[in-house]
Write an enzyme that holds these catalytic residues in place. Structure first.
Site, PDB file in Angstrom:
ATOM      1  N   GLY A  13       1.081  -0.308   3.757  1.00  0.00           N
ATOM      2  CA  GLY A  13       1.975  -0.892   2.451  1.00  0.00           C
ATOM      3  C   GLY A  13       2.123   0.241   1.462  1.00  0.00           C
ATOM      4  N   LEU A  14       3.046  -0.262   0.350  1.00  0.00           N
ATOM      5  CA  LEU A  14       3.303   0.774  -0.443  1.00  0.00           C
ATOM      6  C   LEU A  14       2.310   1.132  -1.471  1.00  0.00           C
ATOM      7  CD1 LEU A  14       6.505  -1.302  -1.859  1.00  0.00           C
ATOM      8  CD2 LEU A  14       6.494   0.969  -0.224  1.00  0.00           C
ATOM      9  N   SER A  15       2.532   2.347  -2.012  1.00  0.00           N
ATOM     10  CA  SER A  15       1.579   3.036  -2.985  1.00  0.00           C
ATOM     11  C   SER A  15       1.217   2.022  -4.123  1.00  0.00           C
ATOM     12  CB  SER A  15       1.955   4.222  -3.482  1.00  0.00           C
ATOM     13  OG  SER A  15       1.047   4.912  -4.523  1.00  0.00           O
ATOM     14  N   GLY A  16      -0.071   1.924  -4.313  1.00  0.00           N
ATOM     15  CA  GLY A  16      -0.442   0.975  -5.274  1.00  0.00           C
ATOM     16  C   GLY A  16      -0.692  -0.550  -5.137  1.00  0.00           C
ATOM     17  N   ALA A  17      -0.302  -0.893  -3.695  1.00  0.00           N
ATOM     18  CA  ALA A  17      -0.300  -2.422  -3.258  1.00  0.00           C
ATOM     19  C   ALA A  17      -1.831  -2.831  -3.225  1.00  0.00           C
ATOM     20  CB  ALA A  17       0.460  -2.450  -1.904  1.00  0.00           C
ATOM     21  N   GLY A  18      -2.678  -1.889  -3.094  1.00  0.00           N
ATOM     22  CA  GLY A  18      -4.320  -2.470  -3.022  1.00  0.00           C
ATOM     23  C   GLY A  18      -4.881  -2.083  -1.712  1.00  0.00           C
ATOM     24  N   LYS A  19      -4.382  -1.192  -0.797  1.00  0.00           N
ATOM     25  CA  LYS A  19      -4.944  -0.932   0.417  1.00  0.00           C
ATOM     26  C   LYS A  19      -6.288  -0.312   0.277  1.00  0.00           C
ATOM     27  CE  LYS A  19      -1.517   2.088   1.300  1.00  0.00           C
ATOM     28  NZ  LYS A  19      -1.096   1.960   0.093  1.00  0.00           N
ATOM     29  N   SER A  86       1.612   4.774   5.617  1.00  0.00           N
ATOM     30  CA  SER A  86       2.094   4.671   7.212  1.00  0.00           C
ATOM     31  C   SER A  86       3.420   4.177   7.071  1.00  0.00           C
ATOM     32  CB  SER A  86       1.114   4.202   8.048  1.00  0.00           C
ATOM     33  OG  SER A  86       0.414   3.147   7.561  1.00  0.00           O
TER      34      SER A  86
HETATM   35  S1  ADX Z   1       1.557   8.266   4.286  1.00  0.00           S
HETATM   36  O1  ADX Z   1       3.255   8.166   3.977  1.00  0.00           O
HETATM   37  O2  ADX Z   1       1.658   9.576   4.816  1.00  0.00           O
HETATM   38  O3  ADX Z   1       1.026   7.368   4.876  1.00  0.00           O
HETATM   39  P1  ADX Z   1      -0.438   8.536   2.274  1.00  0.00           P
HETATM   40  O4  ADX Z   1      -1.005   7.254   2.234  1.00  0.00           O
HETATM   41  O5  ADX Z   1      -1.392   9.438   3.288  1.00  0.00           O
HETATM   42  O6  ADX Z   1       1.110   8.403   2.758  1.00  0.00           O
HETATM   43  O7  ADX Z   1      -0.504   8.956   0.801  1.00  0.00           O
HETATM   44  C1  ADX Z   1       0.113   8.446  -0.085  1.00  0.00           C
HETATM   45  C2  ADX Z   1      -0.304   8.740  -1.681  1.00  0.00           C
HETATM   46  O8  ADX Z   1       0.131  10.074  -1.777  1.00  0.00           O
HETATM   47  C3  ADX Z   1       0.028   7.743  -2.487  1.00  0.00           C
HETATM   48  O9  ADX Z   1      -0.955   6.563  -2.760  1.00  0.00           O
HETATM   49  C4  ADX Z   1       0.277   8.700  -3.815  1.00  0.00           C
HETATM   50  O10 ADX Z   1      -0.892   8.610  -4.420  1.00  0.00           O
HETATM   51  C5  ADX Z   1       0.510  10.088  -3.279  1.00  0.00           C
HETATM   52  N1  ADX Z   1       1.976  10.310  -3.180  1.00  0.00           N
HETATM   53  C6  ADX Z   1       2.271  11.663  -3.780  1.00  0.00           C
HETATM   54  N2  ADX Z   1       3.613  11.794  -3.372  1.00  0.00           N
HETATM   55  C7  ADX Z   1       3.829  10.800  -2.908  1.00  0.00           C
HETATM   56  C8  ADX Z   1       5.395  10.498  -2.141  1.00  0.00           C
HETATM   57  N3  ADX Z   1       6.419  11.203  -2.428  1.00  0.00           N
HETATM   58  N4  ADX Z   1       5.441   9.170  -1.614  1.00  0.00           N
HETATM   59  C9  ADX Z   1       4.337   8.466  -1.595  1.00  0.00           C
HETATM   60  N5  ADX Z   1       3.225   8.612  -1.820  1.00  0.00           N
HETATM   61  C10 ADX Z   1       3.039   9.919  -2.588  1.00  0.00           C
END
Ligand code: ADX
Length: 192
Positions: A13-19, A86
């Protein structure tokens, strides 16, 4: 000694969604019966994937390494909680294939929340920076997120409490017999 395999609960899920919050909450419950570990994107990137950025290639490499470690742990009986954006379906499908090929169940959980809500919450200030154009390739703003088409579980963290989302996930594990397996392992340990 042949151990019962663990399983992998893959939170996408998106960043900050609560994973991460959900993974920690679930760990508290699951670790009572079996060894359990969290593989968190932010932590993995600080250590195992420190050289990687956020291109598709780098994200796929990150997810591939997480899946590799998850598989090693799960086949030794560990319950593995993955918390990583992911964003690409293909990389998640490859993770599933590798883990299932080792005889370990893979449960994909879509941790869903609207961009509007995440932009309002934004505890790390990342959405603001991305919307201001200061953070390129930010998932959901300037980079794709391919939502799962057939996730095993969906939780809607912008509309329900973390406790409710955690319970939905535990119910799904129960329905698959994965908690009974844990309970059995726990009671065997108790009789040792
Ligand atoms: S993933 O896309 O490769 O699965 P992952 O979960 O490891 O990402 O890392 C995401 C974390 O990196 C986010 O929670 C955020 O804190 C940080 N981050 C920094 N830059 C980015 C970006 N461009 N996109 C998404 N997350 C970012």
């Amino acid at each position: 000694m042949k151990r019962a395999p663990g399983f992998v609960l893959w939170l996408t899920g998106l960043s900050g969604a609560g994973k991460t919050t959900l993974a920690r909450r679930l760990l508290d419950v699951l670790a009572e019966a079996r060894p359990a570990e969290i593989l968190d994107g932010d932590q993995i990137r600080a250590v195992l994937c420190a050289e990687l950025g956020f291109s598709r290639k780098d994200r796929d490499t990150n997810v591939g390494r997480i899946a590799f470690v998850a598989r090693l742990l799960a086949r030794q009986g560990v319950v593995v909680l993955v918390a990583a954006i992911s964003p690409y379906r293909e990389a998640r499908a490859q993770a599933r294939a590798a883990i299932e090929a080792s005889g370990c169940p893979f449960i994909e959980v879509f941790v869903n929340a609207s961009i509007d809500c995440l932009t309002r919450r934004d505890p790390k200030g990342l959405y603001k920076r991305a919307l201001d154009g200061e953070l390129p390739n930010f998932t959901g703003v300037s980079d794709p997120y391919e939502a799962p088409e057939a996730p095993d579980v969906v939780v809607q963290t912008d509309r329900e409490s973390i406790a409710a989302s955690a319970e939905t996930i535990l119910q799904a594990l129960r329905a698959r017999g994965l908690l009974a397996q844990l309970d059995a392992a726990g009671s065997e340990d108790a009789h040792d």
